[in-house]
Design an enzyme around this catalytic site. Sequence first.
Site: not given
Ligand code: NI
Length: 170
Positions: A45, A50, A92-93, A134-135, A138
């Site tokens: 995701g 981000q 998470c990236l 999660h997204e 963000h």
């Molecule tokens: Ni993330």
Amino acid sequence: MIRTILHYPDKRLRERGERVEAITPEIQQLIDDMAETMYAAPGVGLAATQIGEALQLFIVDIADENEPSDLRVFINPEILEREGDITWQEGCLSFPGVQEEVERAAHVRVRAQGRDGKSFELEAEGLLAVAIQHEYDHLQGVLMIDHMGPLKKRLTHRKMVKRAEEQAST
Ligand code: NI
């Protein structure tokens, strides 16, 4: 084009995404860039915030490596219902090298617009429900570290600050 993914503690990760008013060619391009960036990472995701685009837009693809890709685009998402509890080992990236258990709703109902601008509703559970929450977080400037207990939070914060300092000095 592969975009640079912001890493915690970059302050831009705390920005709230603004509503996407129209699906312009720029938004289409942004979605393509996000998909390319997510697949290259690789990740399941990616939220626009981000990569420094403060917009209500995220993408998810939870297909296994050996399955065909299943890209889902969520524009202006709303979580309509949350039910049950599930604990998932999340990454998470924006937190490279961090994997922590996070508690989420086990089941969600979400409404969003797809990349064609059409509104849709989706019920999700398991990994898809976790990824959506999660997204979605963000887009509100909320990060996985906010879901950790005080000790894990402090350790993760320190680890990420140290990493950022090391990267800045090389
Ligand atoms: Ni993330």
